[in-house]
Motif scaffolding. Structure first.
Motif, PDB file in Angstrom:
ATOM      1  N   ASN A  86      46.406  66.433 -47.065  1.00 31.67           N
ATOM      2  CA  ASN A  86      45.916  67.332 -46.032  1.00 31.67           C
ATOM      3  C   ASN A  86      45.550  66.562 -44.756  1.00 31.67           C
ATOM      4  O   ASN A  86      45.767  65.366 -44.646  1.00 31.67           O
ATOM      5  N   THR A  87      44.954  67.256 -43.786  1.00 26.27           N
ATOM      6  CA  THR A  87      44.859  66.703 -42.437  1.00 26.27           C
ATOM      7  C   THR A  87      43.720  65.705 -42.240  1.00 26.27           C
ATOM      8  O   THR A  87      43.836  64.800 -41.414  1.00 26.27           O
ATOM      9  N   ALA A  88      42.605  65.847 -42.954  1.00 26.36           N
ATOM     10  CA  ALA A  88      41.491  64.921 -42.733  1.00 26.36           C
ATOM     11  C   ALA A  88      41.893  63.477 -43.043  1.00 26.36           C
ATOM     12  O   ALA A  88      41.667  62.576 -42.225  1.00 26.36           O
ATOM     13  N   PRO A  89      42.510  63.194 -44.187  1.00 23.84           N
ATOM     14  CA  PRO A  89      42.964  61.822 -44.437  1.00 23.84           C
ATOM     15  C   PRO A  89      44.099  61.395 -43.496  1.00 23.84           C
ATOM     16  O   PRO A  89      44.140  60.230 -43.078  1.00 23.84           O
ATOM     17  N   ALA A  90      45.014  62.303 -43.178  1.00 22.10           N
ATOM     18  CA  ALA A  90      46.128  61.937 -42.297  1.00 22.10           C
ATOM     19  C   ALA A  90      45.619  61.469 -40.940  1.00 22.10           C
ATOM     20  O   ALA A  90      46.077  60.456 -40.394  1.00 22.10           O
ATOM     21  N   VAL A  91      44.651  62.195 -40.375  1.00 20.31           N
ATOM     22  CA  VAL A  91      44.092  61.796 -39.081  1.00 20.31           C
ATOM     23  C   VAL A  91      43.276  60.517 -39.219  1.00 20.31           C
ATOM     24  O   VAL A  91      43.246  59.684 -38.301  1.00 20.31           O
ATOM     25  N   ALA A  92      42.624  60.329 -40.362  1.00 21.46           N
ATOM     26  CA  ALA A  92      41.869  59.097 -40.582  1.00 21.46           C
ATOM     27  C   ALA A  92      42.793  57.878 -40.549  1.00 21.46           C
ATOM     28  O   ALA A  92      42.452  56.841 -39.961  1.00 21.46           O
ATOM     29  N   LEU A  93      43.971  57.987 -41.160  1.00 21.54           N
ATOM     30  CA  LEU A  93      44.927  56.875 -41.108  1.00 21.54           C
ATOM     31  C   LEU A  93      45.293  56.550 -39.663  1.00 21.54           C
ATOM     32  O   LEU A  93      45.346  55.378 -39.270  1.00 21.54           O
ATOM     33  N   ALA A  94      45.550  57.596 -38.870  1.00 24.73           N
ATOM     34  CA  ALA A  94      45.918  57.387 -37.465  1.00 24.73           C
ATOM     35  C   ALA A  94      44.761  56.787 -36.679  1.00 24.73           C
ATOM     36  O   ALA A  94      44.964  55.900 -35.836  1.00 24.73           O
ATOM     37  N   ALA A 212      32.245  62.955 -45.343  1.00 21.03           N
ATOM     38  CA  ALA A 212      33.228  62.887 -46.442  1.00 21.03           C
ATOM     39  C   ALA A 212      33.503  61.422 -46.759  1.00 21.03           C
ATOM     40  O   ALA A 212      34.603  60.908 -46.527  1.00 21.03           O
ATOM     41  N   PRO A 213      32.517  60.707 -47.285  1.00 25.21           N
ATOM     42  CA  PRO A 213      32.653  59.261 -47.480  1.00 25.21           C
ATOM     43  C   PRO A 213      33.791  58.865 -48.408  1.00 25.21           C
ATOM     44  O   PRO A 213      34.380  57.798 -48.242  1.00 25.21           O
ATOM     45  N   ASP A 214      34.126  59.714 -49.377  1.00 21.05           N
ATOM     46  CA  ASP A 214      35.223  59.376 -50.295  1.00 21.05           C
ATOM     47  C   ASP A 214      36.554  59.312 -49.546  1.00 21.05           C
ATOM     48  O   ASP A 214      37.394  58.443 -49.825  1.00 21.05           O
ATOM     49  N   ILE A 215      36.753  60.241 -48.606  1.00 19.16           N
ATOM     50  CA  ILE A 215      37.986  60.225 -47.814  1.00 19.16           C
ATOM     51  C   ILE A 215      38.025  58.986 -46.933  1.00 19.16           C
ATOM     52  O   ILE A 215      39.036  58.273 -46.869  1.00 19.16           O
ATOM     53  N   TYR A 216      36.917  58.730 -46.256  1.00 16.37           N
ATOM     54  CA  TYR A 216      36.876  57.572 -45.360  1.00 16.37           C
ATOM     55  C   TYR A 216      37.151  56.278 -46.124  1.00 16.37           C
ATOM     56  O   TYR A 216      37.968  55.449 -45.691  1.00 16.37           O
ATOM     57  N   GLN A 217      36.499  56.095 -47.250  1.00 19.21           N
ATOM     58  CA  GLN A 217      36.636  54.842 -47.997  1.00 19.21           C
ATOM     59  C   GLN A 217      38.064  54.653 -48.481  1.00 19.21           C
ATOM     60  O   GLN A 217      38.633  53.557 -48.378  1.00 19.21           O
ATOM     61  N   ALA A 218      38.659  55.714 -49.006  1.00 17.97           N
ATOM     62  CA  ALA A 218      40.029  55.613 -49.524  1.00 17.97           C
ATOM     63  C   ALA A 218      41.008  55.275 -48.402  1.00 17.97           C
ATOM     64  O   ALA A 218      41.898  54.433 -48.573  1.00 17.97           O
ATOM     65  N   PHE A 232      58.153  51.149 -40.319  1.00 10.93           N
ATOM     66  CA  PHE A 232      57.180  52.039 -40.925  1.00 10.93           C
ATOM     67  C   PHE A 232      55.916  51.302 -41.360  1.00 10.93           C
ATOM     68  O   PHE A 232      55.971  50.190 -41.872  1.00 10.93           O
ATOM     69  N   CYS A 233      54.787  51.986 -41.165  1.00 15.94           N
ATOM     70  CA  CYS A 233      53.505  51.500 -41.662  1.00 15.94           C
ATOM     71  C   CYS A 233      53.218  52.218 -42.981  1.00 15.94           C
ATOM     72  O   CYS A 233      53.156  53.454 -43.013  1.00 15.94           O
ATOM     73  N   ARG A 234      53.055  51.430 -44.041  1.00 16.04           N
ATOM     74  CA  ARG A 234      52.859  52.007 -45.371  1.00 16.04           C
ATOM     75  C   ARG A 234      51.456  51.689 -45.879  1.00 16.04           C
ATOM     76  O   ARG A 234      51.197  50.563 -46.320  1.00 16.04           O
ATOM     77  N   PRO A 235      50.531  52.661 -45.837  1.00  9.37           N
ATOM     78  CA  PRO A 235      49.215  52.443 -46.448  1.00  9.37           C
ATOM     79  C   PRO A 235      49.356  52.199 -47.946  1.00  9.37           C
ATOM     80  O   PRO A 235      50.319  52.646 -48.574  1.00  9.37           O
ATOM     81  N   ASP A 236      48.385  51.484 -48.496  1.00  5.69           N
ATOM     82  CA  ASP A 236      48.403  51.191 -49.930  1.00  5.69           C
ATOM     83  C   ASP A 236      48.329  52.489 -50.737  1.00  5.69           C
ATOM     84  O   ASP A 236      47.407  53.294 -50.578  1.00  5.69           O
ATOM     85  N   ALA A 237      49.319  52.688 -51.606  1.00 10.23           N
ATOM     86  CA  ALA A 237      49.435  53.956 -52.327  1.00 10.23           C
ATOM     87  C   ALA A 237      48.297  54.171 -53.309  1.00 10.23           C
ATOM     88  O   ALA A 237      47.766  55.282 -53.436  1.00 10.23           O
ATOM     89  N   GLN A 238      47.917  53.143 -54.025  1.00 11.25           N
ATOM     90  CA  GLN A 238      46.865  53.300 -55.032  1.00 11.25           C
ATOM     91  C   GLN A 238      45.524  53.643 -54.385  1.00 11.25           C
ATOM     92  O   GLN A 238      44.796  54.515 -54.860  1.00 11.25           O
ATOM     93  N   ALA A 239      45.217  52.971 -53.274  1.00  6.20           N
ATOM     94  CA  ALA A 239      43.952  53.269 -52.593  1.00  6.20           C
ATOM     95  C   ALA A 239      43.974  54.677 -52.007  1.00  6.20           C
ATOM     96  O   ALA A 239      42.984  55.419 -52.117  1.00  6.20           O
ATOM     97  N   PHE A 240      45.095  55.069 -51.408  1.00  3.42           N
ATOM     98  CA  PHE A 240      45.171  56.390 -50.780  1.00  3.42           C
ATOM     99  C   PHE A 240      45.101  57.510 -51.823  1.00  3.42           C
ATOM    100  O   PHE A 240      44.592  58.595 -51.543  1.00  3.42           O
ATOM    101  N   ASN A 242      43.164  57.768 -54.143  1.00  2.00           N
ATOM    102  CA  ASN A 242      41.757  58.056 -54.450  1.00  2.00           C
ATOM    103  C   ASN A 242      41.115  59.012 -53.447  1.00  2.00           C
ATOM    104  O   ASN A 242      39.981  59.459 -53.642  1.00  2.00           O
ATOM    105  N   SER A 243      41.821  59.320 -52.363  1.00  2.00           N
ATOM    106  CA  SER A 243      41.250  60.214 -51.353  1.00  2.00           C
ATOM    107  C   SER A 243      41.307  61.666 -51.816  1.00  2.00           C
ATOM    108  O   SER A 243      42.350  62.139 -52.275  1.00  2.00           O
ATOM    109  N   PRO A 244      40.210  62.406 -51.687  1.00  2.00           N
ATOM    110  CA  PRO A 244      40.290  63.856 -51.896  1.00  2.00           C
ATOM    111  C   PRO A 244      41.237  64.481 -50.872  1.00  2.00           C
ATOM    112  O   PRO A 244      41.450  63.934 -49.786  1.00  2.00           O
ATOM    113  N   SER A 245      41.808  65.609 -51.209  1.00  2.00           N
ATOM    114  CA  SER A 245      42.673  66.361 -50.299  1.00  2.00           C
ATOM    115  C   SER A 245      41.836  67.411 -49.578  1.00  2.00           C
ATOM    116  O   SER A 245      41.254  68.295 -50.212  1.00  2.00           O
TER     117      SER A 245
END
Length: 474
Positions: A86-94, A212-218, A232-240, A242-245
């Motif tokens: 969803n959008t909260a983690p996607a924007v956090a990556l950016a 939403a600390p769980d999203i931020y941390q992941a 391409f920039c590839r975030p770590d899959a295992q860490a990501f 763990n993020s809630p949707s």
């Protein structure tokens, strides 16, 4: 400094059968001659000279890169989400990428890649108004001035004035029933929730960490452990993982005291269903929208879209008819929101129409299935100038190639040779082979496959220019 952040991870299932998982609506020219993604990127050119950060998913990575290249845009980053969250983690990556790449804090102009806007000047003006608020540390969203009691959108109730047209956010409201939507329209206090934002990167991350600390941390761990792969920039899959949707609205905007909303009146549509496309496109004198080969008699207020064959409409009203090479959708215009039910059924039945068109795009070009029968298949293959397929082999099929346009460079085991127009070759089962286009024009050929299994996953790659997996059909 305004940095565009384009979110391109959706599947557009309500626009099936044209929009599919493998080629969703943001990559399609549904409103103009450009795709929705290209239109989104183009409309920010009058706002900022900063290159966009584009967030998408791995399956669409080459389409993302190719469509941006086609309009002459080099993105600041193409961030590939390991999974949809969803959008909260996607924007956090950016935001994390922007902070890492810029010495100063910046404003993130967050835009879904699949919206349509007819009045670009009004949109750009609203962004300017929002910038004055966002620079004060406000998380600013854009609320579209409603033109009808729409039940398909969420709403924002605007509160006290902050500065100019910007107002505090009193409440976010879920999609209403018709009676409530009419009440919202009459009150003048409610705006459609556009899903577009202008956010100070640092403030967004601070509020996300607080709310939403769980999203931020992941997301922080995913970016810290990520890697650069080609463009391409590839975030770590295992860490990501763990993020809630969660969406920005639920995770942050509904709880922060730093929110603001700026009214937006710019001919906006989220292109969320076929009825939305009908409402924003040019109509004939009886209210019909026709695209492609369409012939109508005594039809009213309907949407017809033909991709391959003639659509003939007689005496129908308020209908949607959409034709592709392998599927036809027929719906009442008021019921198109339920197309997702059809898509869910196709998924449950594991039918290919849910994900792929007969023409499938690859980084090297495309292929189109012309005939599929027991033990043989016929395809039309197009290879872009200078492109080449992987060095590969198949366990269950042999292939015949006939060149109809351009020049082919063929590798078959230890032989490398050229084929011109009207020439052909045979690739036996189990032989390593590769097809390349050394010329200046597209290479087109007809491929006839024969064997006991013809699935796209019967492939073993030994070398691939595009970094794809040794096995699989991506």
């Amino acid at each position: 400094m305004i940095v565009p952040v384009v979110l391109s991870g959706g599947t557009g299932s309500r626009l099936w059968p044209v929009s599919r998982e493998g080629h969703p609506k943001q990559f399609l020219p549904l409103v103009t001659n450009a795709s929705l993604l290209q239109d989104t990127v183009n409309r920010v050119s009058g706002i900022t000279d900063q290159a966009p950060i584009v967030v998408g998913n791995d399956e669409h990575r080459f389409m993302l890169a190719e469509q941006l290249r086609a309009i002459g845009v080099t993105p600041a980053a193409l961030i590939l989400e390991p999974a949809g969250r969803n959008t909260a983690p996607a924007v956090a990556l950016a935001a994390l990428y922007a902070q890492r790449s810029n010495a100063e804090d910046c404003l993130l102009l967050v835009l879904p890649a699949d919206h349509a806007i007819s009045d670009v000047a009004a949109f750009q003006s609203a962004v300017g108004q929002a910038a004055a608020i966002a620079e004060q540390g406000r998380l600013t969203t854009f609320g579209v001035v409603p033109t009808a009691p729409e039940t398909g959108y969420g709403y924002i109730k605007a509160g006290a004035e902050i500065n100019g047209s910007a107002k505090a956010i009193e409440a976010f409201v879920e999609k209403p029933d018709v009676e409530s939507a009419n009440q919202y329209l009459r009150s003048g206090d409610y705006l459609w929730n556009s899903g577009m934002f202008l956010l100070p990167a640092s403030v967004y991350l601070d509020e996300l960490q607080r709310l939403a600390p769980d999203i931020y941390q992941a997301c922080a761990e995913a970016m810290a452990g990520g890697a650069q792969d080609l463009d391409f920039c590839r975030p770590d899959a295992q860490a990501f993982a763990n993020s809630p949707s969660d969406s920005i609205d639920y995770a942050v905007m509904e709880h922060t005291e730093k929110g603001a909303v700026v009214p937006l009146d710019c001919g906006w549509s989220d292109v969320g269903a076929w009825s939305a496309l009908w409402s924003i496109q040019a109509k004939d004198d009886r209210g019909n929208v026709s695209q492609g080969d369409v012939l109508l008699t005594d039809c009213d207020n309907s949407y017809f879209r033909s991709s391959e064959r003639l659509i003939a409409g007689v005496g129908v009203q308020d209908m949607v008819v959409v034709e592709t090479a392998d599927a036809i959708l027929v719906s009442h215009r008021d019921q198109v929101q339920h197309v997702k039910t059809i898509v869910s059924t196709l998924k449950a039945q594991k039918r290919s129409e849910v994900s792929l068109h007969q023409e499938v795009f690859r980084p090297w070009g495309s292929y189109e299935t012309l005939v599929l029968a027991d033990r043989f298949q016929v395809k039309r293959i197009v290879v872009k100038p200078g492109a080449k397929l992987s060095l590969q082999m198949h366990h269950h099929r042999a292939e015949h190639w006939i060149v109809v346009k351009g020049t082919a460079e063929v590798t078959c085991e230890d032989k490398v040779f050229m084929l011109g127009e009207d020439e052909s070759t045979y690739i036996p089962l189990g032989h390593k082979h590769r097809l390349a286009n050394p010329g200046k024009i597209p290479l087109e050929l007809i491929e006839v496959q024969s064997g006991s299994y013809l699935g796209e996953d019967d492939i073993v790659r030994f070398d691939d220019t595009y970094g794809r997996a040794p096995q699989g059909n991506a």
